[in-house]
Design an enzyme around this catalytic site. Structure first.
Site, PDB file in Angstrom:
ATOM      1  N   SER A  55       0.836  -1.252   0.041  1.00 38.49           N
ATOM      2  CA  SER A  55      -0.043  -0.157   0.051  1.00 38.49           C
ATOM      3  C   SER A  55       0.713   1.227  -0.006  1.00 38.49           C
ATOM      4  O   SER A  55       0.263   2.565   0.149  1.00 38.49           O
ATOM      5  CB  SER A  55      -0.861  -0.172   1.195  1.00 38.49           C
ATOM      6  OG  SER A  55      -0.103   0.131   2.416  1.00 38.49           O
TER       7      SER A  55
ATOM      8  N   LYS B 169      -6.245   3.722   9.125  1.00 37.49           N
ATOM      9  CA  LYS B 169      -5.078   4.768   8.423  1.00 37.49           C
ATOM     10  C   LYS B 169      -5.614   6.146   8.398  1.00 37.49           C
ATOM     11  O   LYS B 169      -4.762   6.810   8.505  1.00 37.49           O
ATOM     12  CB  LYS B 169      -4.982   4.328   6.919  1.00 37.49           C
ATOM     13  CG  LYS B 169      -4.082   3.075   6.730  1.00 37.49           C
ATOM     14  CD  LYS B 169      -3.817   2.382   5.024  1.00 37.49           C
ATOM     15  CE  LYS B 169      -3.050   1.436   5.235  1.00 37.49           C
ATOM     16  NZ  LYS B 169      -3.018   0.934   3.600  1.00 37.49           N
TER      17      LYS B 169
END
Ligand code: ADP
Length: 755
Positions: free
Chosen positions: A661, A704
């Site tokens: 990611s 996140k």
């Protein structure tokens, strides 16, 4: 209403029977006519009608109506079962509140009829073989259903009064039919034996009776002795009794009796005695009888869930749905839920609340680090030190056959030379197979189909596909600072105070202090460390109170450093300086989300690539992709890569990092480096990158974004395909950040001002 009491007859619904009119008249204060209602009440002991009291009457009865009246007779048909409340008896006159009681229709009527036919044939055959009562064959042939058969044969076959009432009281059709069959066939056998005995009267009778009488006398004396000296009850006798009372299935009973026999032969000094003892001790401690389905009130269940957990609305809603479906299908188990999230997000404890809401027992089985299949399925008894597996051990600990079983850490099963524990688990969870789950140690099947399984895991990555497919994933993304504050205030602090024995007035922990604990003394997605910190504070306060230093301890943010004996945790905040080649990314760790910085730099050299900061293989590949992409996007800068060495670093070098990611962050950092245009540190991003320059979706979005908010980021770029996941993100977080879904790397580059 005409109330009729009886002791020795069972009357079930759908039965027609004739009654003397005179008898009915004695029980009614008005003229008897067709359509009158009748209640048949069963008595606990044999008594004259005038001496019956309310306490003698069983609470479940049968209602019926008078269908027709003939010459001195009335035909009554029973219609259904009823519960009796507030029964009163006054000199042979009865009164009660009658509520009808419905059946749980869990058996196919055709199957019931089949059973009825076979029971009737057995009855006809028995009478044929022994003596025929005149006309009884015709009577038997007139019966139309199983209830008539059992009602009328119950007296003749001498089914005990308790058994009759147990049948009447049972709500589940399936169980009731099973009970009727059992009682019927058993008493039929008894009837046969008795009549055989009667016919073979001549010589053997005396001896037979004598032997039976002696045996009965011996067992009576033994019981009396046991009562007087309980310490002398031998193991064998103890287990004999336990096996008889356990309600085991046939196979289990045969095995237990085999072991018991070996125990008898072995004697107390035999070297296998201990092992045999342990086995019997284990199997007789299990609950073998099926537990009844309890009525669940959804409102109460909702209340239980709400009272024990703050927030988690989606999860609670899903659990309520599950409970509703189970109630409708009259099942004790349903789909298997898998709770996925960081530690301390409430996965295990909500499992416990489910058990409370369902009024069932709760047991937790930890699967972390299991590498051997035998840990789940047990060791065969031929091994020295063999033990049952964790599932059956859990069942024993739960003390019931239908607990809510939380299987903790299913993502931590390890496949090894000891076989594949996940395949054993698959069998446990499979409703097609788990009704006959056979633990190797027990060596006999046990029915797990009523157990409600709930699994927990930190992530789904390491759960084998077939196992994952069986379960429905519910994610626990962690709590925002605000939610943590509410959880601490409403749940954790009161519990911690109670645990430390501190009264409400003895400790005042200011709201500011709680907030400071959350932001400066914990770093987690869940609330586990927060709970530990509050426990510590309560213990310290307890010391002060006991020492008499203070009656009322006040704690503010400034006291925390001393009380907790630690300095505040430094969270990575975004850097205020702007430099080309440094970009903020977002990472997911087991403790929740964190921000990370990607730093890139050219140094004089000949095109080498240096990567530092403990990056895993996937992340190293992302660096390569980023380099290729940036070369193609900035063809005129390609020489830079030839003339220089490129150094990529991700700080906190002690923490291993991996995963795709960071692809977009790496690409933007490199683009910023080659173009010389710095990227504002209030931007952060996450997303996998393909060689075509497209952004691909990532996991852990909620965590996140929470980390980004905490670190002071203003705008976040996320892959377009993750847009749906935004609904899992707390509203406060969504409002505090500008979230831009993007499809291409170039979109991000344009947005941050590089292109
Ligand atoms: P997990 O199984 O996810 O690691 P636990 O269920 O052990 O986490 O939770 C840790 C502690 O936090 C427990 O004491 C639990 O009661 C508490 N807790 C977690 N979430 C909540 C919540 N939403 N409301 C109240 N208490 C919570």
């Amino acid at each position: 209403m005409i109330y009729i009491t009886y002791y020795n007859m069972l009357s079930l619904p759908d039965v027609s029977c004739y009654f003397q009119l005179d008898y009915l008249k004695r029980h009614s204060d008005k003229e008897i006519s067709a359509g009158d209602k009748v209640i048949f009440m069963m008595l606990k002991s044999e008594k004259k009608e005038s001496e019956v009291t309310a306490a003698d009457i069983y609470p479940v009865a049968t209602r019926g109506t008078i269908e027709s009246i003939g010459d001195g007779w009335a035909l009554i048909r029973t219609l259904g079962r009823v519960s009796l409340d507030s029964v009163s008896v006054n000199n042979g006159t009865f009164n009660a509140e009658v509520r009808s009681r419905s059946d749980i229709e869990d058996m196919d009527p055709a199957l019931i009829d089949e059973k009825f036919q076979s029971m009737r044939s057995a009855l006809l055959k028995t009478f044929k073989d022994t003596e025929w009562l005149p006309g009884s064959r015709n009577t038997i042939m007139r019966w139309t259903n199983i209830n008539e058969l059992v009602t009328f044969s119950s007296t003749l076959l001498q089914i005990s009064n308790e058994d009759k009432y147990a049948i009447l009281e049972e709500d589940s059709l399936r169980c009731r039919v099973e009970m009727m069959e059992k009682a019927f066939y058993e008493s039929l056998e008894l009837y046969k034996v008795n009549s055989e005995a009667r016919s073979a009267e001549a010589k053997s009778n005396e001896q037979l009776y004598r032997e039976q009488a002696i045996k009965r006398q011996i067992s009576f004396l033994e019981e009396e002795l046991d009562k007087m000296h309980p310490e002398n009850i031998t193991d064998v006798r103890k287990f004999e009794k336990k096996i008889a009372d356990s309600g085991m299935n046939e196979i289990a009973r045969a095995e237990a009796e085999k072991v018991l026999n070996r125990m008898r032969q072995e004697g107390k000094d035999g070297h296998e005695y201990g092992m045999l003892y342990d086995y019997l001790d284990f199997v007789t401690a299990l609950v073998w009888k099926k537990e009844k389905v309890k009525k669940i009130d959804l409102k109460t269940a909702e209340k239980v869930l709400d009272s024990e957990h703050y927030g988690l609305e989606k999860t609670k809603r899903r659990i309520i749905e599950q409970i509703a479906v189970m109630a409708l299908r009259k099942k004790q188990a349903g789909s298997i839920l898998l709770f996925v999230g960081a530690p301390g997000t409430g996965k295990t404890s909500i499992g416990q609340s489910i058990a409370k809401a369902l009024k069932r027992s709760y047991v937790r089985v930890s699967l972390g680090g299991i590498r051997d299949e035998a840990e789940i399925r047990g060791h065969r008894r031929t091994y020295i030190g063999a033990m049952p597996g964790r599932i059956m051990d859990g069942i024993r600990r739960s003390g019931s056959s239908n607990p809510v079983m939380v299987l903790d850490e299913v993502d931590k099963l390890v496949r090894d030379y000891g076989g594949d524990p996940s395949s054993a688990l698959l069998e446990v969870l499979d409703p097609e197979q788990n009704a006959t789950f056979t633990d190797h140690y027990m060596n006999v099947p046990y029915d797990l189909s009523d157990v409600l399984f709930v699994c927990t895991a930190n992530s789904t990555d390491t759960i084998p596909e077939p196992l994952l497919n069986r379960m429905e994933v519910i994610s626990f993304p962690g709590y925002s600072a605000l939610e943590k504050f509410e959880i601490a205030k409403r749940h954790l602090l009161p519990k911690a105070m109670e645990k430390a024995g501190i009264g409400k007035r003895n400790l005042v922990l200011s709201d500011e202090a709680i907030k400071s604990i959350i932001s400066d003394y914990t770093m987690e997605a869940g609330v586990r460390t927060l709970k530990n910190r509050l426990d510590t504070i309560c213990r310290m306060a307890a010391v002060k109170i006991v020492r008499g230093e203070s009656k009322r301890v006040s704690v503010g943010p400034e006291d925390l450093r001393d009380l907790l004996d630690m300095s505040p945790i430094r969270h990575d905040r975004i850097l205020e300086e702007k430099r080309a080649g440094i970009v903020t990314g977002l990472a997911w760790t087991a403790a929740g989300g964190e921000i990370l910085f990607i730093e890139t730099m050219f140094t004089k050299g000949e095109g080498k690539l240096v990567i530092t900061g403990q990056l895993g293989d996937v992340m190293k590949e992302s660096v390569m992709i980023a380099v290729s992409l940036v070369k193609s996007l900035f063809p005129d800068k390609a020489d830079l890569f030839k003339e220089n060495d490129l150094h990529v670093h991700v700080p906190s070098g002690a923490v291993p990092k991996d995963g795709p990611s960071a692809g977009i962050t790496l690409t933007v950092a490199l683009a910023s480096l080659v173009s010389g245009s710095p990227v504002k540190s209030s931007y952060a991003m996450t997303g996998e990158v393909s060689l075509r320059g497209a952004l691909m979706p990532i996991g852990g979005l909620a965590e996140k974004l929470m980390a980004a908010e905490r670190a002071g980021v203003r705008e976040v770029f996320i892959p377009e395909e993750n847009t749906d996941d935004l609904k899992d993100v707390a509203e406060a977080t969504r409002n505090n950040l500008k979230i831009t879904p993007v499809h291409l790397v170039t979109d991000v580059l344009k947005n941050v001002g590089i292109l």
